[in-house]
Design a protein around this motif. Structure first.
Motif, PDB file in Angstrom:
ATOM      1  N   THR A   1       0.848  -1.196   0.000  1.00 57.08           N
ATOM      2  CA  THR A   1       0.000   0.000   0.000  1.00 57.08           C
ATOM      3  C   THR A   1       0.876   1.236   0.000  1.00 57.08           C
ATOM      4  O   THR A   1       1.939   1.269   0.627  1.00 57.08           O
ATOM      5  CB  THR A   1      -0.906   0.054   1.235  1.00 57.08           C
ATOM      6  OG1 THR A   1      -0.128  -0.265   2.382  1.00 57.08           O
ATOM      7  CG2 THR A   1      -2.063  -0.902   1.120  1.00 57.08           C
ATOM      8  N   LEU A   2       0.440   2.215  -0.720  1.00 55.93           N
ATOM      9  CA  LEU A   2       1.161   3.484  -0.790  1.00 55.93           C
ATOM     10  C   LEU A   2       0.275   4.556  -0.148  1.00 55.93           C
ATOM     11  O   LEU A   2      -0.850   4.773  -0.579  1.00 55.93           O
ATOM     12  CB  LEU A   2       1.445   3.826  -2.260  1.00 55.93           C
ATOM     13  CG  LEU A   2       2.073   5.179  -2.557  1.00 55.93           C
ATOM     14  CD1 LEU A   2       3.514   5.231  -2.072  1.00 55.93           C
ATOM     15  CD2 LEU A   2       2.007   5.463  -4.048  1.00 55.93           C
ATOM     16  N   ASN A   3       0.741   5.130   0.942  1.00 55.41           N
ATOM     17  CA  ASN A   3      -0.048   6.149   1.635  1.00 55.41           C
ATOM     18  C   ASN A   3       0.666   7.487   1.591  1.00 55.41           C
ATOM     19  O   ASN A   3       1.873   7.564   1.770  1.00 55.41           O
ATOM     20  CB  ASN A   3      -0.263   5.768   3.107  1.00 55.41           C
ATOM     21  CG  ASN A   3      -0.991   4.447   3.229  1.00 55.41           C
ATOM     22  OD1 ASN A   3      -1.942   4.182   2.478  1.00 55.41           O
ATOM     23  ND2 ASN A   3      -0.533   3.606   4.140  1.00 55.41           N
TER      24      ASN A   3
END
Lengths: 283, 412
Positions: B408-410
């Motif tokens: 996941t890229l936050n």
């Protein structure tokens, strides 16, 4: 519109055993001949401390051993005369015997090439000769210097020397090729070869001169066989080129020994060419 | 219209196998006597001659510019065929015609001499492969650049690392100027990065220069990358000549590759239950000789129970070719009665990378193992065939396990 016509070489591979001496192919591979020869020369003294000096020291030691031995054994002649006579034989013999040796081993030593790539196989024995020739030239210079120092200038017959050397190489190449071809199948050759060379050493006028042998109390047929040995006239011719006198020259035996030389060449080439295509299967 | 580059007609190759019968001689003198006897006796009583046909009735034509992959298992005759084509050995029957110059690369670094420098070896090896001095001179800089050994050109090659050695050797061969190039498995050496570079170079050669290439490899992946047509050899005979994709699929389905069901020998001592058979198959129950990478597979184990067993557990382990255990699964303990059972281990979650794996199976009762099989079952996971189009896989050589993590890229 233009049409390009390019010549494309066609090659046919068949199951026949026949192969012939393809000189134009050998010429196309002359580059390979050169690099294989240079390889043998340049790896010869690799990883030795004194390197190239070995090619001077080795013949020098040989000359000294056999030259001095001959003075001790035979007191009938002048020591310098005897010394030079024997050392001439020794340096030429060194060329002949090493040529037989190198050519005989040339196929088995290069078996990794023979089984992995196509090349005209005659290149391998041919290219193994250069090392011997270079060693000989160095030895010869040493010998000539000794000769001038001990005796003076050689005779005018020296001009025949290249012919004698070439003749010697042809015979040794033929013998070597015979052994090389046989050794592809029979490694026994490797073990028997040193003995053959040793016997030839005594059966040729290297250390024991022809005059000495013929004076021995031997049966007549043995003397005939001795004189048929091509090495006898080869070595005596070599000595003739330097001294100007021929030891026991006999035109009949001389002719026959030349005949034997060329017969050996033809037989060995034939044997080699007949068997050449199967080398990779047996080696 | 395409021109013919190579035409092979009725080619066969026979070898004579010598079977030496057991020597009666037990002593040195006895064996010496035996060899003397062999030397002089014309009758060869102690050896049996058996003919072995490495190739039989091979016929095919190859068009100019084709890149042909030759496929078959070990001993199918691939290397013999290449040796005949490159004139190293002669065929026993038949004939071959080819047009143009041919160079063969059956080994990297043929004729390399350890005592010579890299520079000298480039010239020696190049000339052994049939290049003239002019050609080598012209290509010299390219060869050196490709091999990445500039700094060590004047060092003897025996001081090279094996990687440098192979790079230099391949670099010379890759710059051969011939119309036909024969390559045997040489890409199997070197690291992955170098192999990629070689395959790239081979592609470049064949696409740009229109060379005819014959290529043998066990890696279906590189065969598919390089070749456009293929020949499938089996036991010295041509099974099929077709486009490379069809040939590779045919090869994979032929059962000529991996084994899919294993009969387990009966145990030596009497035990209450034993494994009779292990089968590798897909979810539909079709047996798999090679498991396409990324696809689901399962192991079905047949067990014969002769006495009731308490607290019975079956365990299955997967071990990599480097002997690293990857995962182990167990069945739940059960008390079982006499009869035949099958137990299925489904592998539908973890995707393994291509290669060879070993299966280890154990049967136990009350935590005491009574049958253990660890050296009988090898499976092949293959990245060839249709597997290459599987969209679950991004890369087949980025680790033992191909399943990606949840990423996941936050923005912080």
């Amino acid at each position: 519109m233009c049409i390009f016509i390019t010549y494309i070489m066609k090659t046919v591979i068949t199951s026949s055993d026949k192969s012939f001496l393809n000189l134009s192919e050998l010429r196309r591979y002359s580059g390979l001949f050169k690099y294989l020869s240079l390889r043998d020369v340049s790896v010869r003294y690799k990883q030795t401390k004194i390197g190239f000096a070995w090619s001077i020291i080795r013949p020098l030691i040989n000359i000294l051993i056999f030259g001095c031995l001959s003075i001790l054994v035979d007191k009938t002649q002048l020591p310098t005369q005897k010394f030079l006579m024997v050392s001439a034989g020794v340096i030429f013999w060194q060329l002949l015997s090493s040529a037989i040796n190198e050519v005989s081993n040339s196929l088995t030593v290069n078996s990794n090439i023979l089984t992995k790539v196509y090349l005209p196989k005659l290149i391998l024995p041919l290219s193994s000769l250069l090392v011997c020739i270079i060693d000989f030239l160095i030895a010869f210079v040493i010998f000539i210097l000794l000769f001038i120092f001990l005796k003076g200038l050689p005779t005018w017959q020296l001009i025949f020397l290249p012919i004698v050397i070439l003749y010697g190489l042809v015979f040794c190449f033929s013998l070597g090729l015979l052994f090389a071809t046989a050794s592809v199948k029979f490694r026994d050759v490797k073990f028997i070869l040193p003995f053959i060379i040793q016997i030839l050493f005594y059966a040729s006028p290297v250390f024991l001169s022809t005059e000495f042998i013929l004076k021995l109390n031997m049966p007549e047929f043995a003397k005939i066989i001795y004189q048929l040995n091509p090495f006898v006239y080869m070595l005596n011719a070599f000595k003739y080129c330097i001294y100007g006198s021929f030891d026991n020259f006999n035109i009949l035996y001389f002719g026959i020994s030349i005949g034997i030389t060329f017969l050996t060449l033809i037989v060995s080439l034939k044997y080699f060419l007949n068997f050449e295509k199967s080398f990779a299967d047996y080696i | 219209m395409s021109q013919i580059a190579i035409k092979v007609e009725n080619v066969s190759k026979k070898y004579n196998l010598l079977h030496k019968q057991k020597d009666q001689a037990d002593s040195l003198i006895g064996s010496f006597g035996g060899s003397i006897k062999n030397m002089f006796s014309s009758k060869k009583t102690s050896t049996l001659n058996e003919e072995f046909w490495a190739l039989q009735d091979i016929n095919f034509e190859i068009n100019k510019g084709d890149r042909v992959g030759i496929i078959g298992r070990n001993g199918a005759g691939k290397s013999t065929l290449l040796k005949i084509l490159s004139r190293i050995v002669k065929p026993s029957t038949g004939s071959i015609e080819y047009y143009g110059r041919m160079a063969s690369l059956l080994e990297v670094g043929t004729g390399f001499h350890g005592d010579l420098s890299g520079r000298e070896n480039i010239y020696l090896n190049g000339s052994i492969l049939g290049m003239s001095k002019h050609e080598i001179d012209a290509k010299f800089d390219e060869i050196v650049a490709f091999s990445e050994v500039e700094k060590f050109l004047d060092t003897p090659v025996k001081r090279y690392s094996s990687g440098m050695y192979v790079r230099l050797a391949f670099a010379v061969a890759a710059h051969l100027e011939t119309e036909i190039l024969i390559v045997d498995e040489v890409l199997a050496v070197g690291d992955a990065a170098f192999q990629k570079k070689c395959i790239g170079k081979m592609n470049e050669i064949s696409n740009k220069e229109g060379k005819t290439i014959l290529f043998v490899s066990h890696s279906m992946q590189s065969v598919q990358k390089i070749c456009n047509t293929g020949i499938f050899l089996q036991k010295g005979k041509i099974i099929e000549q077709n486009t490379i994709d069809k040939i590779v699929n045919r090869y994979l389905q032929s059962g000529d590759t991996g084994q899919a069901s294993f009969d387990i020998p009966l145990p030596n001592e009497p035990i209450n239950g034993y494994i009779t058979k292990v089968i590798i198959e897909n979810k539909q129950g079709q047996i798999l000789h090679e498991i396409p990478v990324g696809s689901d597979w399962r192991v079905r184990i047949l067990i014969n129970v002769t006495q009731p067993i308490q607290h019975f557990i079956v365990g299955l382990g997967i071990v990599s070719s480097f002997d690293t255990p990857i995962r182990t699964s167990w069945s739940l303990p059960e008390n079982i009665s006499v009869g035949n059972y099958e137990i299925i281990f489904d592998n539908d979650d973890v995707m393994l990378t291509s290669g060879l794996y070993k299966l280890v199976i154990g049967l136990s009762s009350h935590v005491r193992t009574f049958q253990y099989i660890d050296d009988l079952i090898t499976i092949i996971i293959s990245d060839a065939g249709d597997a290459a189009n599987n969209n679950r896989i991004i890369n087949t050589d980025s680790g033992l396990i191909l399943n990606p993590m949840n990423v996941t890229l936050n923005k912080l």
